[in-house]
Scaffold this active site. Sequence first.
Site, PDB file in Angstrom:
ATOM      1  N   HIS A 274      -6.744  -5.815  12.480  1.00 54.36           N
ATOM      2  CA  HIS A 274      -8.029  -5.169  12.147  1.00 54.36           C
ATOM      3  C   HIS A 274      -8.197  -4.005  13.126  1.00 54.36           C
ATOM      4  O   HIS A 274      -7.410  -3.072  13.111  1.00 54.36           O
ATOM      5  CB  HIS A 274      -9.120  -6.242  12.241  1.00 54.36           C
ATOM      6  CG  HIS A 274     -10.471  -5.869  11.704  1.00 54.36           C
ATOM      7  ND1 HIS A 274     -10.737  -4.708  11.044  1.00 54.36           N
ATOM      8  CD2 HIS A 274     -11.653  -6.551  11.729  1.00 54.36           C
ATOM      9  CE1 HIS A 274     -12.007  -4.672  10.685  1.00 54.36           C
ATOM     10  NE2 HIS A 274     -12.600  -5.782  11.100  1.00 54.36           N
ATOM     11  N   HIS A 313      -3.554  -1.537   3.519  1.00 55.29           N
ATOM     12  CA  HIS A 313      -4.957  -1.947   3.598  1.00 55.29           C
ATOM     13  C   HIS A 313      -5.221  -2.941   2.482  1.00 55.29           C
ATOM     14  O   HIS A 313      -4.679  -2.791   1.387  1.00 55.29           O
ATOM     15  CB  HIS A 313      -5.887  -0.732   3.447  1.00 55.29           C
ATOM     16  CG  HIS A 313      -7.249  -0.974   3.977  1.00 55.29           C
ATOM     17  ND1 HIS A 313      -8.224  -1.598   3.233  1.00 55.29           N
ATOM     18  CD2 HIS A 313      -7.786  -0.734   5.197  1.00 55.29           C
ATOM     19  CE1 HIS A 313      -9.304  -1.699   3.967  1.00 55.29           C
ATOM     20  NE2 HIS A 313      -9.074  -1.199   5.175  1.00 55.29           N
ATOM     21  N   ASP A 369      -6.440   3.774  11.190  1.00 55.19           N
ATOM     22  CA  ASP A 369      -5.883   3.596  12.532  1.00 55.19           C
ATOM     23  C   ASP A 369      -4.663   4.461  12.804  1.00 55.19           C
ATOM     24  O   ASP A 369      -4.205   4.544  13.934  1.00 55.19           O
ATOM     25  CB  ASP A 369      -5.511   2.121  12.741  1.00 55.19           C
ATOM     26  CG  ASP A 369      -6.748   1.265  12.843  1.00 55.19           C
ATOM     27  OD1 ASP A 369      -7.672   1.672  13.564  1.00 55.19           O
ATOM     28  OD2 ASP A 369      -6.811   0.214  12.191  1.00 55.19           O
TER      29      ASP A 369
HETATM   30  N1  CMC Z   1       4.191  -2.415   6.905  1.00 56.06           N
HETATM   31  C1  CMC Z   1       5.137  -2.943   6.106  1.00 56.06           C
HETATM   32  N2  CMC Z   1       4.897  -3.729   5.049  1.00 56.06           N
HETATM   33  C2  CMC Z   1       3.615  -4.007   4.805  1.00 56.06           C
HETATM   34  C3  CMC Z   1       2.557  -3.486   5.582  1.00 56.06           C
HETATM   35  C4  CMC Z   1       2.885  -2.656   6.667  1.00 56.06           C
HETATM   36  N3  CMC Z   1       1.941  -2.128   7.434  1.00 56.06           N
HETATM   37  N4  CMC Z   1       1.386  -3.934   5.101  1.00 56.06           N
HETATM   38  C5  CMC Z   1       1.687  -4.710   4.049  1.00 56.06           C
HETATM   39  N5  CMC Z   1       3.024  -4.740   3.873  1.00 56.06           N
HETATM   40  C6  CMC Z   1       3.760  -5.427   2.807  1.00 56.06           C
HETATM   41  C7  CMC Z   1       3.803  -6.925   3.037  1.00 56.06           C
HETATM   42  O1  CMC Z   1       4.935  -7.303   3.784  1.00 56.06           O
HETATM   43  C8  CMC Z   1       3.837  -7.425   1.623  1.00 56.06           C
HETATM   44  O2  CMC Z   1       5.156  -7.239   1.142  1.00 56.06           O
HETATM   45  P1  CMC Z   1       5.826  -8.357   0.180  1.00 56.06           P
HETATM   46  O3  CMC Z   1       5.007  -8.323  -1.078  1.00 56.06           O
HETATM   47  O4  CMC Z   1       7.233  -7.894  -0.006  1.00 56.06           O
HETATM   48  O5  CMC Z   1       5.716  -9.662   0.895  1.00 56.06           O
HETATM   49  C9  CMC Z   1       2.947  -6.460   0.867  1.00 56.06           C
HETATM   50  O6  CMC Z   1       3.024  -5.231   1.601  1.00 56.06           O
HETATM   51  C10 CMC Z   1       1.504  -6.896   0.758  1.00 56.06           C
HETATM   52  O7  CMC Z   1       1.054  -7.235   2.078  1.00 56.06           O
HETATM   53  P2  CMC Z   1      -0.140  -8.222   2.396  1.00 56.06           P
HETATM   54  O8  CMC Z   1       0.060  -8.782   3.765  1.00 56.06           O
HETATM   55  O9  CMC Z   1      -0.282  -9.199   1.258  1.00 56.06           O
HETATM   56  O10 CMC Z   1      -1.357  -7.238   2.353  1.00 56.06           O
HETATM   57  P3  CMC Z   1      -2.800  -7.530   2.926  1.00 56.06           P
HETATM   58  O11 CMC Z   1      -3.751  -6.864   2.021  1.00 56.06           O
HETATM   59  O12 CMC Z   1      -3.006  -8.989   3.165  1.00 56.06           O
HETATM   60  O13 CMC Z   1      -2.740  -6.834   4.353  1.00 56.06           O
HETATM   61  C11 CMC Z   1      -3.115  -5.425   6.181  1.00 56.06           C
HETATM   62  C12 CMC Z   1      -3.513  -5.747   4.731  1.00 56.06           C
HETATM   63  C13 CMC Z   1      -3.995  -4.262   6.669  1.00 56.06           C
HETATM   64  C14 CMC Z   1      -3.380  -6.648   7.061  1.00 56.06           C
HETATM   65  C15 CMC Z   1      -1.623  -5.044   6.206  1.00 56.06           C
HETATM   66  O14 CMC Z   1      -1.372  -3.924   5.377  1.00 56.06           O
HETATM   67  C16 CMC Z   1      -1.124  -4.797   7.620  1.00 56.06           C
HETATM   68  O15 CMC Z   1      -0.753  -5.742   8.313  1.00 56.06           O
HETATM   69  N6  CMC Z   1      -1.102  -3.476   8.072  1.00 56.06           N
HETATM   70  C17 CMC Z   1      -0.704  -3.169   9.413  1.00 56.06           C
HETATM   71  C18 CMC Z   1      -1.895  -3.401  10.343  1.00 56.06           C
HETATM   72  C19 CMC Z   1      -2.935  -2.324  10.198  1.00 56.06           C
HETATM   73  O16 CMC Z   1      -2.646  -1.138  10.151  1.00 56.06           O
HETATM   74  N7  CMC Z   1      -4.194  -2.777  10.156  1.00 56.06           N
HETATM   75  C20 CMC Z   1      -5.348  -1.880  10.095  1.00 56.06           C
HETATM   76  C21 CMC Z   1      -6.083  -2.022   8.822  1.00 56.06           C
HETATM   77  S1  CMC Z   1      -7.249  -0.666   8.569  1.00 56.06           S
HETATM   78  C22 CMC Z   1      -8.418  -0.877   9.776  1.00 56.06           C
HETATM   79  C23 CMC Z   1      -9.421  -1.865   9.418  1.00 56.06           C
HETATM   80  O17 CMC Z   1     -10.182  -1.627   8.464  1.00 56.06           O
HETATM   81  O18 CMC Z   1      -9.460  -2.892  10.108  1.00 56.06           O
END
Ligand code: CMC
Length: 435
Positions: A274, A313, A369
């Site tokens: 986050h 996201h 971010d």
């Molecule tokens: N790098 C590589 N792969 C990713 C990433 C990433 N940053 N984010 C998601 N994926 C992949 C993930 O591995 C999955 O792939 P697969 O379907 O092959 O297993 C797919 O994309 C869907 O991921 P998810 O984990 O189901 O997506 P989510 O909606 O639960 O996660 C997130 C959202 C923000 C937690 C995630 O994108 C992430 O970990 N990003 C990096 C951390 C980050 O930048 N966070 C800041 C968010 S914005 C600020 C805020 O509002 O807090």
Amino acid sequence: MSDTLTIIDNRTGKRYEVPIEYGTYPTYGAAIPTSDLRKIKVSDDDFGLLGYDPAFNNTASCKSAITHIDGERGILRYRGYPIEDLAANSSFLEVAYLIVHGELPTADALETWSWDILHHSIVHENIKKFMDGFRYDAHPMGILISTVAALSTFYPESKNIHDEAVRHEQMHRLIAKMPTIAALAYRHSEGYPYTYPDNDLSYCGNFLRMMFKMTERNYKPDPILEKVLDVVFILHVDHEQNCSANAMRSVGSSFPDPYVSIAAAAAGLYGPLHGGANEQVLRMLHEIGHIDHVPAYIKKVKNGDFRLMGFGHRVYKNYDPRARILKEMTPQVLDVTGKSPLLEIAVELERIALEDEYFIDRNLYPNVDFYSGIIYQAMGFPADMFSVLFAIPRTPGWLAQWAEMLEDPDQKIARPRQVYIGEDERAYVPVDKRG
Ligand code: CMC
């Protein structure tokens, strides 16, 4: 056409009708009240059907009139105003008023609101002593979270959360004191003397002064950096039902004072998935070290070794509009502070990722971010202050979410259900009989 959903339970053959409720427009969200699913039973002693939705992936936990995000189209609006218009024309304190009160202030209302915030910025002297108890290398976010929680003990009247006047006074205090506590935390970690607030400066100008004033008699914040920080703060004010807003509402639903609820929300923000992500972005850019190393780094991300921080996201499946504004502002900051080799790496990382099938297929775009860390670092903030810099402007957003929850007749103490998958009843075995 009727605004209902018909469900046929194939276990019993029975049909059920549940109403569909809409947001401002049907395309802004339509939902069924999942409590109606409890009517769906196989027998009279059956508990009834629940919705199973870990992490609230497809569950609306509230009706809200604060922030609207259209993740597919990359739209973010506070109280109906596009984020781009607010970033271009407004100020952080005006946007904080908008988020909390629901309307843009008149000139008089803005003046009163600004005065109220700027004149609550000082903290009790005991907070300074409290600060001294932290180790020299304590993470400033840990300090911020504990110190905000401690404010609860300084304002016992804040427990009267149903008294609107009391509630508003705590809102002024919280929005006003977050930068002061943040700066104290930073100066404690550096061993610098604490700087008192200067009410003659703007919200961001005062914060920059409390952070960076050394021995100068008259510290003057750079006007460009002051303005950029104000815009960065506007971009972080609210973001609907994310992890920290959900913590604010959930903890707040048992009716504690707002200081401890804000501490809980800030704790939610602290994590690397986050608000801690921009700190991780900076560490990642340092680790990559040179644009030539970007392709190899992307390969490792695609192998699943780690995630590309600042990308992806839960809601945006398009370019995060906040990231676009930050990217555009970055050169202005670097004109004042000097070139950043990290920006070159970030731009290359973004270019390669946006052309890569892995990222295209998963709709992974830069989020807020990705560029904020570069701006903060160029302005002189250390990486471990980044989540603190997120918490300051998010405070009015958390407070608006909290007040909306308190006034919503549909809301009760947050209490999710579970689907139990453990052992059924079994007999206790004394320790000497266990094999
Ligand atoms: N790098 C590589 N792969 C990713 C990433 C990433 N940053 N984010 C998601 N994926 C992949 C993930 O591995 C999955 O792939 P697969 O379907 O092959 O297993 C797919 O994309 C869907 O991921 P998810 O984990 O189901 O997506 P989510 O909606 O639960 O996660 C997130 C959202 C923000 C937690 C995630 O994108 C992430 O970990 N990003 C990096 C951390 C980050 O930048 N966070 C800041 C968010 S914005 C600020 C805020 O509002 O807090």
